[in-house]
Scaffold this active site. Structure first.
Site, PDB file in Angstrom:
ATOM      1  N   LYS A 152      -5.096  -7.288 -27.596  1.00 54.71           N
ATOM      2  CA  LYS A 152      -6.263  -6.841 -26.962  1.00 54.71           C
ATOM      3  C   LYS A 152      -7.364  -7.722 -26.754  1.00 54.71           C
ATOM      4  O   LYS A 152      -7.579  -8.441 -27.801  1.00 54.71           O
ATOM      5  CB  LYS A 152      -6.656  -5.563 -27.493  1.00 54.71           C
ATOM      6  N   SER A 208      -9.695   2.868 -24.862  1.00 55.66           N
ATOM      7  CA  SER A 208      -9.911   1.708 -24.194  1.00 55.66           C
ATOM      8  C   SER A 208      -8.959   0.582 -24.132  1.00 55.66           C
ATOM      9  O   SER A 208      -8.888  -0.326 -23.604  1.00 55.66           O
ATOM     10  CB  SER A 208     -11.158   0.994 -24.754  1.00 55.66           C
ATOM     11  N   SER A 256      -9.045   5.078 -28.963  1.00 57.98           N
ATOM     12  CA  SER A 256      -8.778   3.962 -28.114  1.00 57.98           C
ATOM     13  C   SER A 256      -7.339   3.266 -28.193  1.00 57.98           C
ATOM     14  O   SER A 256      -6.818   2.580 -27.321  1.00 57.98           O
ATOM     15  CB  SER A 256      -9.649   2.898 -27.991  1.00 57.98           C
TER      16      SER A 256
END
Lengths: 93, 472
Positions: free
Chosen positions: B66, B141, B165
């Site tokens: 990420k 997210s 997330s």
């Protein structure tokens, strides 16, 4: 109820500028969010301790010894402006 | 077709000399070229295979990260304009640990700006689309990581979870996502959002891959004083075990807030666990219903403090025209941050400001303690607690973009575990009538990832949707 002046004040505290067109929208959205949070107003939390450290971790110490660290050039490598090994900012005085 | 495989299968194929790491890398690159124009899972892709000479379990198989964790020499944007050109000058501890086990990296995935969002729509680089249905959000997210794994654009990935997330996008993309116990994994080199909540964890195609990655990334790190000095188990030994007799609390109160598909899939989960010999009883967590309010006081408060560092001086974007230093700060931050980030910084500034601190922040910290006590009490009785990961299937792109409160409420089932600092996994739990995946959340007491792996692995053997992933 939170109003447009409050939103301007909070923005200034946070070093942000909100466009005039967005002030109304932010005011309304903040109003809705804070309104939802009213659900916690009537909770009796008087005997409850604040859980500032949820894992109950205590201070973590290390030996006060010098270790290898970033060199000056690397530390400055992402700076928008630098000069003579330092971060460059607009004149303050 | 190597891109379709799991990490453990590829380790086996590599060991048998049936494939080379370069074959795997090339297969992934082709898949990314073919799919990412539509899905937009990646912020950056590393075109060149850079072999790692370390001999470890990962055998040069590419991992996806990420874009809020540092890989030295690569950009870390946090999907924000303010860090658009930031190049990492050190490795995050998780990245270093993966490198030490012989991993290579293929790219960095999209996220809601600074991980603030539940749909990946707040990214400065455009929204990621759900590979099951391109008109839907992938969750957030870590939406880029989840969408990449689900679509075969990644073998497996790391995400970060502050209020859901990892778990929410894993659920909405039909993959596995684990948020470890707070402190289990070092956050050194993860860009901070809300430091009392942030955790790094794996997003994978199956439970075994999650265990393999957890074995690597867990452990005390002197560079993160909040990392816990707790022995790291071999989590793979909890896979494929008999779970009969396990005590499961069903957090069924929340089902009234769920879609009928989610309700039905939970009923089926209960049947499956019964069949596996578990004892299931309803559990009440009386204060968990306040979790969204609690979280949206604490997380923005911490974010407002953490994001003070973006001032146009040390790194990142600096505005062009300004009158003086203060004006430079204001213009830099106002032009560099997107709307949701500004909203959260301001919400945090408000709840911490004089006159409101006691009414909001102090109260929220007390409430957090109460929520934690609810779980402590429940885990005296149960080995794990189950609940749906999300109240509904993936919603449409744009559907909640202008309604922050509705967006916040989509994390209603993942936030309690975050506030209580306990580990929680989301595993696939069926497909809705609109052909979208749903997730089952399994929560355990602090540092009891063993119970999560036992339960998730046994469940997955009985029921999974890996054959349905959009990998063709």
């Amino acid at each position: 109820m939170i109003n447009e002046d409050d939103i301007r004040k909070i923005a200034a505290l946070a070093m942000l500028e909100i466009e005039q067109d967005d002030i109304g929208k932010f005011t309304q959205q903040f109003g809705e969010i804070l309104d939802y949070m009213k659900e916690i107003d009537n909770l009796d939390l008087s005997g409850q301790e604040a859980a500032f450290h949820i894992t109950k971790l205590n201070n973590v110490f290390r030996e006060d010894k010098t270790k290898e660290s970033l060199d000056n050039e690397t530390a400055l490598s992402n700076a928008p402006e630098s000069m003579e090994g330092a971060f460059k900012v607009p004149r303050v005085i | 077709m190597l891109y379709k495989e799991t990490l453990h299968k590829l380790i086996e194929l590599t060991d048998n000399k049936e494939v080379t790491p370069k074959d795997i890398y090339d297969s992934l690159l082709r898949r990314i070229k073919q799919k990412d124009t539509d899905i937009n899972a990646y912020v950056s892709v590393f075109e060149e295979f850079a072999p790692n000479d370390k001999t470890g379990i990962l055998r040069n198989i590419p991992i996806t990260i990420k874009d809020n964790m540092h890989i030295k020499g690569k950009k870390t944007t946090c999907s924000s304009k303010i860090l658009e050109n930031y190049t990492a000058i050190f490795d995050a501890t998780v990245v270093e640990k993966l490198k030490n086990e012989g991993s290579v990296f293929i790219g960095k995935t999209n996220l809601d700006e600074f991980a603030m969002g539940s749909s990946t729509e707040t990214s400065y680089f455009g929204t990621t689309r759900n590979p099951w249905d391109l008109t839907k959000i992938p969750g957030g997210s870590s939406g880029g990581s989840a969408a990449a794994v689900a679509s075969g654009e990644a073998i497996c990935a790391l995400g970060s979870d502050t209020g859901g997330s990892i778990r929410q996008p894993a659920a909405l993309c039909g993959v596995v996502g684990l948020k470890p116990t707070y402190g289990r994994v070092s956050r050194y080199g993860l860009v901070a959002f809300a430091s009392s909540l942030d955790q790094i964890g794996p997003i994978t195609k199956d439970v075994e891959d999650a265990a393999i990655l957890m074995n690597i990334i867990s452990g005390k790190d002197p560079k993160d004083s909040t990392s816990a000095d707790v022995a790291v188990d071999d989590f793979t030994k909890y896979l494929n075990t008999d779970i009969s007799g396990m005590k499961i609390g069903v957090y069924d109160k929340v089902l009234q807030d769920c879609s009928s598909d989610v309700g039905k899939s939970m009923e089926e989960s209960i049947d499956i666990f019964r069949r596996l010999g578990c004892e299931l009883t309803s559990v009440d967590l009386p204060n968990a219903k306040y979790a969204v309010s609690d979280y949206y006081i604490i997380a923005p408060a911490e974010a407002s403090s953490n994001l003070e560092r973006y001032d146009g001086v040390k790194y990142g974007f600096r505005a062009d025209n300004y009158e003086n230093l203060k004006d430079m700060y204001i213009k830099t931050r106002s032009q560099g941050f997107g709307t949701e980030v500004k909203r959260r910084i301001m919400l945090g500034t408000y709840v911490l400001s004089s006159g409101y601190y006691d009414a909001y922040y102090l109260k929220a910290q007390k409430l957090r303690g109460l929520i934690k006590q609810d779980f402590d009490r429940a885990f005296e009785q149960f080995d794990v607690i189950i609940a749906p990961t999300t109240p509904t299937e993936a919603f449409g792109i744009g559907e909640k973009a202008n309604n922050p409160l509705q967006m916040y409420l989509s994390d209603i089932f993942t936030i309690p575990a975050s506030l209580a600092a306990i580990p929680a996994i989301s595993i696939p739990n069926g497909i809705s009538k609109n052909s979208l995946p749903l997730g089952l959340q399994i929560m355990a007491n602090v540092f009891r990832e063993d119970n999560i792996f036992k339960c998730a692995s046994a469940y997955e053997k009985e029921f999974n949707i890996i054959k349905n992933l959009p990998l063709d």
